[in-house]
Design a protein around this motif. Structure first.
Motif, PDB file in Angstrom:
ATOM      1  N   MET A  20       0.777  -1.247  -0.107  1.00 50.65           N
ATOM      2  CA  MET A  20      -0.018  -0.218   0.063  1.00 50.65           C
ATOM      3  C   MET A  20       0.851   1.316  -0.014  1.00 50.65           C
ATOM      4  SD  MET A  20      -2.983   1.265   2.654  1.00 50.65           S
ATOM      5  CE  MET A  20      -4.253   0.306   2.086  1.00 50.65           C
ATOM      6  N   LEU A  21       0.629   2.116  -0.972  1.00 54.24           N
ATOM      7  CA  LEU A  21       1.205   3.422  -0.967  1.00 54.24           C
ATOM      8  C   LEU A  21       1.002   4.323   0.140  1.00 54.24           C
ATOM      9  CD1 LEU A  21       0.891   4.304  -4.685  1.00 54.24           C
ATOM     10  CD2 LEU A  21       2.745   3.344  -3.611  1.00 54.24           C
ATOM     11  N   PRO A  22       1.965   4.938   0.919  1.00 58.93           N
ATOM     12  CA  PRO A  22       1.807   5.915   1.926  1.00 58.93           C
ATOM     13  C   PRO A  22       0.806   7.021   1.763  1.00 58.93           C
ATOM     14  CG  PRO A  22       3.838   6.464   1.089  1.00 58.93           C
ATOM     15  CD  PRO A  22       3.428   5.110   0.098  1.00 58.93           C
ATOM     16  N   SER A  23       0.329   7.854   2.868  1.00 57.85           N
ATOM     17  CA  SER A  23      -0.617   8.811   2.547  1.00 57.85           C
ATOM     18  C   SER A  23       0.297  10.107   1.989  1.00 57.85           C
ATOM     19  CB  SER A  23      -1.233   9.389   4.005  1.00 57.85           C
ATOM     20  OG  SER A  23      -0.069   9.773   4.691  1.00 57.85           O
ATOM     21  N   ILE A  24      -0.444  10.584   0.839  1.00 54.01           N
ATOM     22  CA  ILE A  24       0.095  11.729   0.342  1.00 54.01           C
ATOM     23  C   ILE A  24       0.091  12.998   0.686  1.00 54.01           C
ATOM     24  CG2 ILE A  24       0.079  12.796  -2.234  1.00 54.01           C
ATOM     25  CD1 ILE A  24       1.123   9.962  -2.007  1.00 54.01           C
ATOM     26  N   PRO A  25       1.152  13.984   1.179  1.00 51.06           N
ATOM     27  CA  PRO A  25       0.939  15.045   1.402  1.00 51.06           C
ATOM     28  C   PRO A  25       0.525  16.152   0.432  1.00 51.06           C
ATOM     29  CG  PRO A  25       3.228  14.575   1.143  1.00 51.06           C
ATOM     30  CD  PRO A  25       2.387  13.293   0.932  1.00 51.06           C
ATOM     31  N   ALA A  26       0.321  17.389   0.604  1.00 55.24           N
ATOM     32  CA  ALA A  26      -0.170  18.247  -0.289  1.00 55.24           C
ATOM     33  C   ALA A  26       0.919  18.727  -1.087  1.00 55.24           C
ATOM     34  CB  ALA A  26      -0.729  19.744   0.371  1.00 55.24           C
ATOM     35  N   ARG A  27       2.217  18.865  -0.644  1.00 56.52           N
ATOM     36  CA  ARG A  27       3.345  19.205  -1.570  1.00 56.52           C
ATOM     37  C   ARG A  27       4.489  18.405  -0.995  1.00 56.52           C
ATOM     38  NH1 ARG A  27       0.439  20.637  -5.014  1.00 56.52           N
ATOM     39  NH2 ARG A  27       0.389  22.935  -6.206  1.00 56.52           N
ATOM     40  N   LEU A  28       5.478  18.433  -1.582  1.00 56.54           N
ATOM     41  CA  LEU A  28       6.838  18.048  -1.229  1.00 56.54           C
ATOM     42  C   LEU A  28       7.639  19.153  -1.030  1.00 56.54           C
ATOM     43  CD1 LEU A  28       7.819  15.181  -3.807  1.00 56.54           C
ATOM     44  CD2 LEU A  28       7.409  14.865  -1.411  1.00 56.54           C
ATOM     45  N   LEU A  29       8.628  18.973  -0.140  1.00 54.66           N
ATOM     46  CA  LEU A  29       9.484  20.140   0.354  1.00 54.66           C
ATOM     47  C   LEU A  29      10.242  20.754  -1.218  1.00 54.66           C
ATOM     48  CD1 LEU A  29      10.538  21.999   2.588  1.00 54.66           C
ATOM     49  CD2 LEU A  29      12.317  20.568   2.926  1.00 54.66           C
ATOM     50  N   VAL A  30      10.823  19.880  -1.672  1.00 50.16           N
ATOM     51  CA  VAL A  30      11.683  19.963  -3.069  1.00 50.16           C
ATOM     52  C   VAL A  30      10.919  19.790  -4.161  1.00 50.16           C
ATOM     53  CG1 VAL A  30      13.917  19.889  -4.139  1.00 50.16           C
ATOM     54  CG2 VAL A  30      13.907  19.952  -1.614  1.00 50.16           C
ATOM     55  N   ARG A  31      10.491  20.681  -5.035  1.00 50.03           N
ATOM     56  CA  ARG A  31       9.536  20.259  -6.113  1.00 50.03           C
ATOM     57  C   ARG A  31      10.255  20.795  -7.361  1.00 50.03           C
ATOM     58  NH1 ARG A  31       6.453  22.780  -2.342  1.00 50.03           N
ATOM     59  NH2 ARG A  31       6.417  24.762  -3.590  1.00 50.03           N
ATOM     60  N   PRO A  32      11.540  19.980  -7.930  1.00 51.00           N
ATOM     61  CA  PRO A  32      12.110  20.454  -9.113  1.00 51.00           C
ATOM     62  C   PRO A  32      11.092  20.213 -10.276  1.00 51.00           C
ATOM     63  CG  PRO A  32      12.693  18.140  -8.584  1.00 51.00           C
ATOM     64  CD  PRO A  32      12.050  18.700  -7.325  1.00 51.00           C
ATOM     65  N   GLN A  33      11.111  20.932 -11.445  1.00 55.66           N
ATOM     66  CA  GLN A  33      10.205  20.663 -12.468  1.00 55.66           C
ATOM     67  C   GLN A  33      10.703  19.791 -13.754  1.00 55.66           C
ATOM     68  OE1 GLN A  33       6.749  22.204 -12.634  1.00 55.66           O
ATOM     69  NE2 GLN A  33       7.539  21.819 -10.585  1.00 55.66           N
ATOM     70  N   PRO A  34      10.141  19.323 -14.475  1.00 59.09           N
ATOM     71  CA  PRO A  34      10.520  18.290 -15.510  1.00 59.09           C
ATOM     72  C   PRO A  34      11.350  19.236 -16.391  1.00 59.09           C
ATOM     73  CG  PRO A  34       8.184  17.927 -15.269  1.00 59.09           C
ATOM     74  CD  PRO A  34       8.368  18.914 -14.380  1.00 59.09           C
ATOM     75  N   VAL A  35      12.566  18.439 -17.087  1.00 58.14           N
ATOM     76  CA  VAL A  35      13.301  19.113 -18.042  1.00 58.14           C
ATOM     77  C   VAL A  35      13.039  18.696 -19.364  1.00 58.14           C
ATOM     78  CG1 VAL A  35      15.730  19.421 -18.669  1.00 58.14           C
ATOM     79  CG2 VAL A  35      15.142  19.618 -16.186  1.00 58.14           C
ATOM     80  N   LYS A  36      13.251  19.413 -20.292  1.00 56.39           N
ATOM     81  CA  LYS A  36      13.009  18.983 -21.650  1.00 56.39           C
ATOM     82  C   LYS A  36      13.511  17.740 -21.738  1.00 56.39           C
ATOM     83  CE  LYS A  36      13.734  20.373 -26.547  1.00 56.39           C
ATOM     84  NZ  LYS A  36      14.288  21.498 -27.442  1.00 56.39           N
ATOM     85  N   ASN A  37      12.915  16.734 -22.539  1.00 59.40           N
ATOM     86  CA  ASN A  37      13.256  15.286 -22.931  1.00 59.40           C
ATOM     87  C   ASN A  37      13.719  14.502 -21.553  1.00 59.40           C
ATOM     88  OD1 ASN A  37      13.372  16.066 -25.575  1.00 59.40           O
ATOM     89  ND2 ASN A  37      15.482  16.414 -25.767  1.00 59.40           N
ATOM     90  N   GLU A  38      13.173  14.754 -20.393  1.00 61.33           N
ATOM     91  CA  GLU A  38      13.465  14.139 -19.187  1.00 61.33           C
ATOM     92  C   GLU A  38      12.506  12.881 -19.383  1.00 61.33           C
ATOM     93  OE1 GLU A  38      14.697  14.396 -14.593  1.00 61.33           O
ATOM     94  OE2 GLU A  38      13.311  16.046 -15.780  1.00 61.33           O
ATOM     95  N   ALA A  50       1.821  14.844  -9.869  1.00 57.86           N
ATOM     96  CA  ALA A  50       1.389  16.094 -10.215  1.00 57.86           C
ATOM     97  C   ALA A  50       1.092  17.090  -9.015  1.00 57.86           C
ATOM     98  CB  ALA A  50       0.474  16.116 -11.234  1.00 57.86           C
ATOM     99  N   THR A  51       0.747  16.360  -8.173  1.00 56.46           N
ATOM    100  CA  THR A  51       0.004  16.934  -6.824  1.00 56.46           C
ATOM    101  C   THR A  51       1.089  17.484  -6.068  1.00 56.46           C
ATOM    102  OG1 THR A  51      -2.130  15.809  -7.043  1.00 56.46           O
ATOM    103  CG2 THR A  51      -1.227  16.989  -4.756  1.00 56.46           C
ATOM    104  N   LEU A  52       1.988  16.499  -5.933  1.00 60.15           N
ATOM    105  CA  LEU A  52       3.333  16.578  -5.027  1.00 60.15           C
ATOM    106  C   LEU A  52       4.178  17.770  -5.444  1.00 60.15           C
ATOM    107  CD1 LEU A  52       3.981  12.976  -4.347  1.00 60.15           C
ATOM    108  CD2 LEU A  52       3.099  14.436  -2.471  1.00 60.15           C
ATOM    109  N   THR A  53       4.175  17.610  -6.790  1.00 59.56           N
ATOM    110  CA  THR A  53       5.304  18.613  -7.535  1.00 59.56           C
ATOM    111  C   THR A  53       4.674  19.913  -8.000  1.00 59.56           C
ATOM    112  OG1 THR A  53       5.171  17.327  -9.613  1.00 59.56           O
ATOM    113  CG2 THR A  53       6.824  16.675  -7.903  1.00 59.56           C
ATOM    114  N   GLY A  54       3.550  19.874  -8.382  1.00 57.81           N
ATOM    115  CA  GLY A  54       2.753  20.938  -8.866  1.00 57.81           C
ATOM    116  C   GLY A  54       2.997  21.123 -10.496  1.00 57.81           C
ATOM    117  N   CYS A  55       3.479  19.943 -10.967  1.00 57.52           N
ATOM    118  CA  CYS A  55       3.670  19.883 -12.638  1.00 57.52           C
ATOM    119  C   CYS A  55       2.563  19.347 -13.073  1.00 57.52           C
ATOM    120  CB  CYS A  55       5.149  19.139 -12.944  1.00 57.52           C
ATOM    121  SG  CYS A  55       4.869  17.294 -12.432  1.00 57.52           S
TER     122      CYS A  55
END
Length: 354
Positions: free
Chosen positions: A1-19, A56-61
């Protein structure tokens, strides 16, 4: 079972082109201390894909951005499953579902990115650093894993950047460079290119032409014109493959012939593209294309050398040294255009009389 999901992670890097999707999730997990919240998402590509809304929720992407960089699609149109890059769906047989491969030099940079290309089975050489991708740790010899290893090092402590990488041939480098170019044009099409839903993407076409040339065109040429049932050796085959795939005009000719042939029976084409073995399965469907295809001028040169009892060679050929702005001989150019026109007229005539 996956752990409960917080609203946001502390560090939220955004996806990079071609990643890639898994590369991004692995980087997010590493930047958050190999997060126990994110790590379970990497158990399999299917698990990662199911977790896209949470990621997407954790990172805002954007969910859409994540989905188009290597997500798993189940129950595709026509049956089976696939992996989505841009608007192009690849067979699961064309993608490394479990195996992880990296370029040690790329991963050693300040911003280590796992490229979408590294997910392709046909991409085994970093076209930037001209070395083979690595799949095992040089310390413990374990296969690299998305789930049990952080982004930049093995669980035994060896950094991926310190794993020795073998230099690749220039021909293999160029083939992989063309694959990377097709991938980039698929996941981020130029603004002046209209994206049509359901149409074959540059990546789809690259893989079709690569497989067609390697598994059908070259073996049949060797059998018919060189009178040899044995395969061309690996070095010669790679050089020829590189030459044909790098010839945009000739590739356009192949695309038109294959497209017109496939239009007569698209369902058969769809089934053919999902086959494990092109050499046995696709040969039945694509072999009729050969009578419509003009022999590449470099193959013609090999044929002529064989006729004069000279050993075939792929060195010192104008086909390999011709720059991108130079034109092929006028006679061969006209031959390509006539062959294409004949194919189009033949298809149009048959359609009009059905």
């Amino acid at each position: 079972m996956l752990p409960s999901i917080p609203a946001r992670l502390l560090v939220r890097p955004q996806p990079v082109k071609n990643e890639s999707l898994r590369g991004y999730v692995s980087r997010v997990s590493s930047r958050n201390g190999w997060s126990p919240i994110v790590k379970p998402f990497l158990e399999s590509l299917q698990t990662t894909t199911k977790a896209i809304p949470e990621i997407a929720t954790l990172t805002g992407c954007s969910e859409a951005q994540l989905e188009t960089h290597g997500s798993y699609i189940k129950n595709c149109v026509g049956g089976g499953s696939g992996v989505l890059f841009g608007t192009g769906l690849l067979s699961t047989r064309q993608v490394r579902l479990e195996r992880r491969m990296v370029c040690p030099i790329c991963i050693g940079k300040n911003l280590p990115i796992s490229d979408c290309c590294w997910e392709l089975k046909e991409y085994d050489v970093c076209h930037i650093h001209k070395c083979f991708l690595v799949s095992h740790c040089s310390g413990c010899n374990r296969p690299l894993s998305w789930f049990s290893m952080p982004l930049e090092n093995c669980s035994c402590g060896v950094r991926f950047a310190n794993i020795p990488a073998q230099k690749a041939s220039q021909h293999r480098v160029l083939i992989c460079k063309l694959a990377a170019k097709a991938m980039a044009a698929t996941i981020a099409p130029p603004d002046n290119i209209e994206v049509i839903s359901g149409a074959l993407t540059p990546l789809n076409w690259f893989l079709i032409l690569l497989n067609f040339t390697r598994s059908i065109l070259l073996p049949e040429f060797s059998l018919e014109h060189l009178k040899s049932r044995s395969r061309l050796n690996t070095v010669v085959s790679e050089k020829l493959l590189r030459t044909i795939l790098n010839d945009s005009e000739y590739c356009q000719h192949l695309r038109q012939v294959i497209f017109l042939h496939a239009a007569k029976n698209p369902l058969t084409l769809a089934r053919t593209l999902r086959l494990d073995n092109w050499e046995t399965g696709a040969l039945v469907f694509f072999r009729p294309c050969l009578k419509e295809i003009v022999i590449h001028d470099h193959l013609t040169a090999i044929k002529l050398k064989r006729k004069t009892n000279r050993k075939p060679t792929t060195q010192s050929s104008s086909e390999f040294t011709r720059g991108p702005d130079e034109r092929r001989p006028l006679s061969h150019r006209v031959q390509l255009q006539l062959a294409t026109l004949t194919s189009v007229l033949s298809y149009a005539f048959s359609e009009g009389h059905e």
